[in-house]
Design an enzyme around this catalytic site. Structure first.
Site, PDB file in Angstrom:
ATOM      1  N   HIS A 127       8.357 -62.882   3.001  1.00 18.07           N
ATOM      2  CA  HIS A 127       8.785 -62.421   4.235  1.00 18.07           C
ATOM      3  C   HIS A 127       7.520 -62.048   5.123  1.00 18.07           C
ATOM      4  O   HIS A 127       6.683 -61.488   4.698  1.00 18.07           O
ATOM      5  CB  HIS A 127       9.900 -61.401   4.323  1.00 18.07           C
ATOM      6  CG  HIS A 127      10.594 -61.386   5.486  1.00 18.07           C
ATOM      7  ND1 HIS A 127      10.530 -60.734   6.558  1.00 18.07           N
ATOM      8  CD2 HIS A 127      11.773 -61.892   5.563  1.00 18.07           C
ATOM      9  CE1 HIS A 127      11.362 -61.011   7.693  1.00 18.07           C
ATOM     10  NE2 HIS A 127      12.338 -61.686   7.064  1.00 18.07           N
ATOM     11  N   ASP A 130      17.802 -64.594   1.588  1.00 15.51           N
ATOM     12  CA  ASP A 130      18.157 -66.028   1.082  1.00 15.51           C
ATOM     13  C   ASP A 130      18.243 -66.255  -0.379  1.00 15.51           C
ATOM     14  O   ASP A 130      18.841 -66.999  -1.103  1.00 15.51           O
ATOM     15  CB  ASP A 130      17.466 -66.905   1.657  1.00 15.51           C
ATOM     16  CG  ASP A 130      17.759 -66.996   3.202  1.00 15.51           C
ATOM     17  OD1 ASP A 130      18.891 -66.721   3.515  1.00 15.51           O
ATOM     18  OD2 ASP A 130      16.652 -67.220   3.930  1.00 15.51           O
ATOM     19  N   HIS A 172      13.383 -70.711   7.299  1.00 11.17           N
ATOM     20  CA  HIS A 172      14.108 -69.574   7.915  1.00 11.17           C
ATOM     21  C   HIS A 172      15.560 -69.593   7.328  1.00 11.17           C
ATOM     22  O   HIS A 172      15.550 -69.494   6.293  1.00 11.17           O
ATOM     23  CB  HIS A 172      14.116 -69.744   9.464  1.00 11.17           C
ATOM     24  CG  HIS A 172      14.454 -68.718  10.416  1.00 11.17           C
ATOM     25  ND1 HIS A 172      14.956 -67.519   9.766  1.00 11.17           N
ATOM     26  CD2 HIS A 172      14.790 -68.965  11.617  1.00 11.17           C
ATOM     27  CE1 HIS A 172      15.525 -66.758  10.820  1.00 11.17           C
ATOM     28  NE2 HIS A 172      15.382 -67.440  11.908  1.00 11.17           N
TER      29      HIS A 172
HETATM   30  N1  CMC Z   1       6.194 -68.779  -2.563  1.00 15.01           N
HETATM   31  C1  CMC Z   1       4.716 -69.055  -2.896  1.00 15.01           C
HETATM   32  N2  CMC Z   1       3.761 -68.466  -2.252  1.00 15.01           N
HETATM   33  C2  CMC Z   1       4.294 -67.882  -1.086  1.00 15.01           C
HETATM   34  C3  CMC Z   1       5.376 -67.803  -0.499  1.00 15.01           C
HETATM   35  C4  CMC Z   1       6.493 -68.404  -1.435  1.00 15.01           C
HETATM   36  N3  CMC Z   1       7.800 -68.238  -1.067  1.00 15.01           N
HETATM   37  N4  CMC Z   1       5.684 -67.158   0.547  1.00 15.01           N
HETATM   38  C5  CMC Z   1       4.356 -67.042   0.921  1.00 15.01           C
HETATM   39  N5  CMC Z   1       3.458 -67.308  -0.083  1.00 15.01           N
HETATM   40  C6  CMC Z   1       1.815 -67.161  -0.116  1.00 15.01           C
HETATM   41  C7  CMC Z   1       1.211 -68.277   1.045  1.00 15.01           C
HETATM   42  O1  CMC Z   1       1.052 -69.411   0.343  1.00 15.01           O
HETATM   43  C8  CMC Z   1       0.058 -67.309   1.147  1.00 15.01           C
HETATM   44  O2  CMC Z   1      -0.896 -67.384  -0.007  1.00 15.01           O
HETATM   45  P1  CMC Z   1      -2.482 -67.450   0.433  1.00 15.01           P
HETATM   46  O3  CMC Z   1      -2.759 -66.217   1.245  1.00 15.01           O
HETATM   47  O4  CMC Z   1      -3.056 -67.772  -0.829  1.00 15.01           O
HETATM   48  O5  CMC Z   1      -2.725 -68.634   1.679  1.00 15.01           O
HETATM   49  C9  CMC Z   1       0.501 -65.938   1.373  1.00 15.01           C
HETATM   50  O6  CMC Z   1       1.650 -65.832   0.334  1.00 15.01           O
HETATM   51  C10 CMC Z   1       0.995 -65.331   2.483  1.00 15.01           C
HETATM   52  O7  CMC Z   1       2.154 -66.289   3.042  1.00 15.01           O
HETATM   53  P2  CMC Z   1       2.134 -66.740   4.822  1.00 15.01           P
HETATM   54  O8  CMC Z   1       2.608 -68.111   4.646  1.00 15.01           O
HETATM   55  O9  CMC Z   1       1.033 -66.435   5.428  1.00 15.01           O
HETATM   56  O10 CMC Z   1       3.332 -65.805   5.208  1.00 15.01           O
HETATM   57  P3  CMC Z   1       4.162 -65.924   6.406  1.00 15.01           P
HETATM   58  O11 CMC Z   1       4.574 -64.664   6.713  1.00 15.01           O
HETATM   59  O12 CMC Z   1       3.604 -66.992   7.459  1.00 15.01           O
HETATM   60  O13 CMC Z   1       5.512 -66.637   5.864  1.00 15.01           O
HETATM   61  C11 CMC Z   1       7.739 -66.913   5.158  1.00 15.01           C
HETATM   62  C12 CMC Z   1       6.664 -65.981   5.531  1.00 15.01           C
HETATM   63  C13 CMC Z   1       9.085 -66.552   4.801  1.00 15.01           C
HETATM   64  C14 CMC Z   1       7.852 -68.335   6.005  1.00 15.01           C
HETATM   65  C15 CMC Z   1       7.252 -67.522   3.568  1.00 15.01           C
HETATM   66  O14 CMC Z   1       7.037 -66.262   2.720  1.00 15.01           O
HETATM   67  C16 CMC Z   1       8.035 -68.739   3.174  1.00 15.01           C
HETATM   68  O15 CMC Z   1       7.623 -69.726   3.358  1.00 15.01           O
HETATM   69  N6  CMC Z   1       8.906 -68.360   2.041  1.00 15.01           N
HETATM   70  C17 CMC Z   1       9.880 -69.273   1.275  1.00 15.01           C
HETATM   71  C18 CMC Z   1      11.043 -69.626   2.470  1.00 15.01           C
HETATM   72  C19 CMC Z   1      11.975 -68.417   2.633  1.00 15.01           C
HETATM   73  O16 CMC Z   1      12.071 -67.996   1.609  1.00 15.01           O
HETATM   74  N7  CMC Z   1      12.221 -68.258   3.919  1.00 15.01           N
HETATM   75  C20 CMC Z   1      13.278 -67.273   4.289  1.00 15.01           C
HETATM   76  C21 CMC Z   1      12.611 -66.111   4.969  1.00 15.01           C
HETATM   77  S1  CMC Z   1      13.851 -64.742   5.036  1.00 15.01           S
HETATM   78  C22 CMC Z   1      15.156 -65.166   5.781  1.00 15.01           C
HETATM   79  C23 CMC Z   1      14.995 -65.819   7.091  1.00 15.01           C
HETATM   80  O17 CMC Z   1      13.875 -65.356   7.897  1.00 15.01           O
HETATM   81  O18 CMC Z   1      15.808 -66.786   7.584  1.00 15.01           O
END
Ligand code: CMC
Length: 436
Positions: A307, A363, A268
């Site tokens: 996201h 971010d 987050h």
């Molecule tokens: N890098 C590489 N792969 C990713 C990433 C990433 N940053 N984010 C998602 N994926 C992949 C994930 O591994 C999954 O792949 P597969 O379908 O093969 O298993 C697919 O994309 C879907 O991801 P998810 O984990 O189901 O997505 P989510 O909606 O649960 O997670 C998230 C959203 C923001 C937690 C995630 O994208 C992430 O961890 N990003 C990196 C951390 C980040 O930048 N966070 C800030 C978010 S925006 C501001 C805020 O909220 O504060």
């Protein structure tokens, strides 16, 4: 088009049900009538991480993740970032309308009036370890305000709520600045009420021996824009925490501290700090392809990418990129921007990221600006928490005044034992052995 109902056929019993559809949702409680017999509890939904569940009705922040749209109270984020100050936007989030000139004057006066911290907050902060993480200091110091303002527990009183809201919006920057000065070993700087919100924060961070701090106007405006962009983001992890903890009627300081704790996590608000760590690890543009390969091979994530809601470019990231250019005109270009741009370029062309609709989020570029302005990465998430306090409080008020809301209390799908016979001490086996 038929009527606005969903017809559900239960193949276990052959019975069918009509469930109303309202605002594109069905009520989970309407499923409870679906039973296999009188002893059956009734059907529930299972939705870990709330990926397809609306937990509230809200009129504060609208996001269309597929089209990359973000609006506060109906106003596009791009317009607010261009034309407003952060305090104007905080007013909009909390009260639903942009303030008139006299309303804004009073609002600024009220917030400015509450910027001072009680000396006991200062003493509390003195007690933190010299290298304590600023987010830990922020969370604990916000929670401690609950002991200084015990009347805040009367959350049913709108005037009392408003007073605490003003105090929080005014005092969180002071706590954040004290946390920063503490981590550097510098004496705290008290607020200067002649300065605006962003300038005063910069004063508390960076004033040294000079009698009056004069902020660079371009940097103060950039910080204010960043505050606007981070002010609210509908039902994200920390807003959901704010609503969930607030639903128990805990006071707003404890509730905000809980939301702030949720923000601290690297998935987050903590992601901005992690982005800088990642860019440091990559080191140079040439190393970007290898890093992307590592991520695709399942070793870590590209921080600042992806996201839950945006499946398109995060509109805040676009404004941040524009703001970065304005900041670099003053500070000089942050070398890390080249690595970030290359990372973005390669990722946006790569099938792995395209297929999963992974774009830079808020971010990704914010940390590069913060660093150019002179902030250390450990304070980045604190900079996120300052404006988000206004959003959390707007969500909190909306939750408390919504007659449909009650204490938040999800259900579970039980996966444990049926009733077991008690095992006397001499017959018990160690847990490790028991699970083999
Ligand atoms: N890098 C590489 N792969 C990713 C990433 C990433 N940053 N984010 C998602 N994926 C992949 C994930 O591994 C999954 O792949 P597969 O379908 O093969 O298993 C697919 O994309 C879907 O991801 P998810 O984990 O189901 O997505 P989510 O909606 O649960 O997670 C998230 C959203 C923001 C937690 C995630 O994208 C992430 O961890 N990003 C990196 C951390 C980040 O930048 N966070 C800030 C978010 S925006 C501001 C805020 O909220 O504060």
């Amino acid at each position: 088009m038929g009527d606005s109902t969903l017809r559900i056929q239960d193949n276990r019993t052959g019975q069918s049900y009509n469930v109303p559809i309202e605002n594109g949702t069905i009520r989970a409680m309407d499923l409870r009538q679906i039973k296999t017999g009188p002893e059956d509890f009734g059907l529930m939904t299972y939705d870990p991480a709330f990926t397809n569940t609306s937990s509230c009705r809200s009129s504060i922040t609208f996001i269309d993740g597929d089209r990359g749209i973000l609006r506060y109270r109906g106003y596009p984020i791009e317009v607010l970032a261009e034309k407003c100050t952060f305090l104007e936007v905080a007013y909009l989030l909390l009260f639903g309308e942009l303030p008139t000139e006299p309303e804004l004057k009073n609002w600024i006066g009220d917030i400015t009036h509450h910027t001072m911290l009680h000396e006991s907050s200062k003493k509390l902060m003195d007690g933190f370890h010299h290298d304590a993480h600023p987010m830990g200091m922020l969370v604990s110091s916000i929670a401690a305000l609950s002991t200084i303002y015990p009347e805040s527990r009367h959350i049913e009183d709108p005037a009392n709520r408003l007073l605490q809201i003003k105090r929080l919006i005014a005092k969180v920057p002071s706590i954040a600045a004290f946390a920063y000065r503490h981590s550097l070993g510098f004496p705290y700087v008290y607020p200067d009420n002649e300065l605006n919100y962003a300038e005063n924060f910069m004063n508390m961070l960076w004033r040294m021996m000079e009698p009056k701090y004069v902020a660079n106007p371009a940097l103060a405006r950039a910080l204010d824009i960043l505050f606007i962009l981070h002010a609210d983001h509908e039902q994200n992890c920390s807003a959901n925490t704010m609503r969930s903890v607030g639903s128990s009627h805990a006071d707003p300081y404890l509730t905000t501290a809980a939301a702030c704790s949720a923000l601290a996590g690297p998935l987050h608000g903590g992601a901005n700090e992690e982005v800088l760590r990642m860019l440091d690890e990559i080191g140079s543009k040439d190393n970007v392809p290898a890093y992307i390969k590592k991520v695709k091979d399942g070793h870590g994530k590209l921080m600042g990418f992806g996201h839950r809601i945006y499946k398109n470019y995060d509109p805040r990231a676009k404004i941040i990129k524009w703001t970065a250019e304005r900041v670099f005109e003053v500070t000089g270009r942050n070398r890390k921007l080249d690595i970030a741009l290359e990372l973005e370029r390669i990722a946006l062309e790569d099938e792995y990221f395209v297929k999963r609709k992974l774009y830079p989020n808020v971010d990704f570029y914010s940390g590069i600006i913060y660093q150019a302005m002179g902030f250390k990465p450990a304070i980045f998430t604190v900079l996120f928490a300052i404006p988000r306090t206004a959003g959390w409080l707007a969500q909190w008020q909306e939750m408390l005044t919504d007659p449909e809301q009650k204490i938040a209390r999800p259900r579970q799908v039980w996966t444990g034992h049926e009733v077991r016979e008690f095992v006397p001490m001499e017959k018990r086996v160690p847990v490790a052995a028991a699970t083999k």
